[in-house]
Design a protein around this motif. Structure first.
Motif, PDB file in Angstrom:
ATOM      1  N   THR A   1       0.968  -1.052   0.127  1.00  0.00           N
ATOM      2  CA  THR A   1      -0.165  -0.008  -0.057  1.00  0.00           C
ATOM      3  C   THR A   1       0.896   1.187   0.008  1.00  0.00           C
ATOM      4  O   THR A   1       0.527   2.299  -0.371  1.00  0.00           O
ATOM      5  CB  THR A   1      -0.949  -0.096   1.333  1.00  0.00           C
TER       6      THR A   1
ATOM      7  N   PHE B   1       1.138   3.219  -3.182  1.00  0.00           N
ATOM      8  CA  PHE B   1       0.245   3.919  -3.850  1.00  0.00           C
ATOM      9  C   PHE B   1       0.021   5.389  -3.463  1.00  0.00           C
ATOM     10  O   PHE B   1      -0.386   6.214  -3.795  1.00  0.00           O
ATOM     11  CB  PHE B   1      -1.058   3.260  -3.852  1.00  0.00           C
ATOM     12  N   GLY B   2       0.034   5.538  -2.167  1.00  0.00           N
ATOM     13  CA  GLY B   2       0.044   6.819  -1.293  1.00  0.00           C
ATOM     14  C   GLY B   2      -1.386   7.177  -1.070  1.00  0.00           C
ATOM     15  O   GLY B   2      -1.863   8.081  -1.032  1.00  0.00           O
ATOM     16  N   ARG B   3      -2.324   6.109  -1.183  1.00  0.00           N
ATOM     17  CA  ARG B   3      -3.850   6.287  -0.666  1.00  0.00           C
ATOM     18  C   ARG B   3      -4.247   5.022   0.010  1.00  0.00           C
ATOM     19  O   ARG B   3      -3.475   3.720  -0.150  1.00  0.00           O
ATOM     20  CB  ARG B   3      -4.592   6.577  -1.791  1.00  0.00           C
ATOM     21  N   PRO B   4      -5.243   4.966   0.723  1.00  0.00           N
ATOM     22  CA  PRO B   4      -5.461   3.757   1.523  1.00  0.00           C
ATOM     23  C   PRO B   4      -6.055   2.717   0.577  1.00  0.00           C
ATOM     24  O   PRO B   4      -7.103   2.602  -0.099  1.00  0.00           O
ATOM     25  CB  PRO B   4      -7.018   4.274   2.364  1.00  0.00           C
TER      26      PRO B   4
ATOM     27  N   ASN C   1      -8.865   0.214  -3.518  1.00  0.00           N
ATOM     28  CA  ASN C   1      -9.148   1.546  -2.878  1.00  0.00           C
ATOM     29  C   ASN C   1     -10.030   1.936  -1.892  1.00  0.00           C
ATOM     30  O   ASN C   1     -11.173   1.739  -2.396  1.00  0.00           O
ATOM     31  CB  ASN C   1      -8.854   2.786  -3.951  1.00  0.00           C
ATOM     32  N   SER C   2      -9.838   1.960  -0.653  1.00  0.00           N
ATOM     33  CA  SER C   2     -10.679   2.210   0.404  1.00  0.00           C
ATOM     34  C   SER C   2     -11.720   3.068   0.441  1.00  0.00           C
ATOM     35  O   SER C   2     -12.686   2.998   0.887  1.00  0.00           O
ATOM     36  CB  SER C   2     -10.084   1.926   1.857  1.00  0.00           C
ATOM     37  N   LEU C   3     -11.337   4.169  -0.507  1.00  0.00           N
ATOM     38  CA  LEU C   3     -12.250   5.233  -0.835  1.00  0.00           C
ATOM     39  C   LEU C   3     -13.143   5.462  -1.790  1.00  0.00           C
ATOM     40  O   LEU C   3     -14.365   5.483  -1.904  1.00  0.00           O
ATOM     41  CB  LEU C   3     -11.384   6.495  -0.794  1.00  0.00           C
ATOM     42  N   ASN C   4     -12.640   4.984  -2.975  1.00  0.00           N
ATOM     43  CA  ASN C   4     -13.400   4.987  -4.286  1.00  0.00           C
ATOM     44  C   ASN C   4     -13.793   3.565  -4.608  1.00  0.00           C
ATOM     45  O   ASN C   4     -14.473   3.255  -5.606  1.00  0.00           O
ATOM     46  CB  ASN C   4     -12.815   6.027  -5.177  1.00  0.00           C
TER      47      ASN C   4
ATOM     48  N   ASP D   1      -5.729   1.232 -10.972  1.00  0.00           N
ATOM     49  CA  ASP D   1      -4.218   1.787 -10.862  1.00  0.00           C
ATOM     50  C   ASP D   1      -3.319   0.245 -10.933  1.00  0.00           C
ATOM     51  O   ASP D   1      -3.879  -0.775 -10.660  1.00  0.00           O
ATOM     52  CB  ASP D   1      -4.010   1.996  -9.549  1.00  0.00           C
TER      53      ASP D   1
END
Length: 196
Positions: free
Chosen positions: A63, A66-69, A98-101, A171
């Motif tokens: 992770t 990627f620099g994102r959750p 991706n945990s956000l989107n 990604d």
């Protein structure tokens, strides 16, 4: 662990600064232990399967690329490509989300001993090695096959509700080789990587 979990909300409510410090300390300790495993493995070399196991044991390490959750979905994921003869499977080393989107993320790994750059001209210019450019092409092919068959993957794997995965902007990351020590070679690699 149960006692710590029960006390967590009380601790966080009454002393949030200390709770943040404790969280940071736990994360730092875990990262330090994972980095130690990683460095031991680099020194030992090893085949790709060894790296596969290391990243499955420590999924949060990937992770960081990627620099994102992101959350780990599974290793060794079929993404498509099988012909009627059974040949042509495309297997990504890791599937994350991706945990956000909820977008999928595919990760392909190669050995850290893989050569990244090769001399291109006698004046010190370097180009991507066959293994690096091949790894990029392999990863992009996996992405293409994954997106092409995404509706089928969604149905087959039950990617709905809390387990939802999307293909809006998949990604890809290729984990390969080690940073070159030679400055011109490192510069060429960074320029190539930045534009990939």
């Amino acid at each position: 662990m149960t006692k710590v979990a029960e006390a967590a909300s009380v601790f966080a409510t009454h002393n949030p600064e200390a709770a943040d410090e404790l969280r940071l300390e736990l994360q730092t300790t875990r990262l330090a232990e994972a980095v130690a495993k990683f460095e031991t493995q680099i020194a030992a070399g090893g085949e790709e399967a060894v790296w596969q196991r290391l990243f499955e044991d420590e999924p949060f390490l990937l992770t960081l690329a990627f620099g994102r959750p992101l959350s780990f979905v599974r290793g060794q994921s079929y993404v498509g490509g099988r012909k009627i003869t059974g040949a042509g499977d495309r297997i990504a080393d890791f599937l994350y989300r991706n945990s956000l989107n909820l977008n999928a993320a595919l990760i392909e790994i190669k050995k850290p001993t893989t050569k990244l750059m090769v001399r291109y001209r006698n004046d010190g210019e370097y180009a991507a090695s066959k293994d690096l450019s091949g790894g990029i092409t392999q990863t992009l092919e996996q992405r293409y096959q994954f997106i092409r068959r995404f509706d089928q993957h969604r149905r087959d794997n039950g990617w709905e509700g809390d387990a939802a995965i999307e293909d809006f902007d998949v990604d890809c990351v290729l984990v390969i080789g080690k940073m070159p020590a030679d400055l011109p070679e490192r510069r060429a690699f960074q320029l190539f990587r930045k534009n990939s």
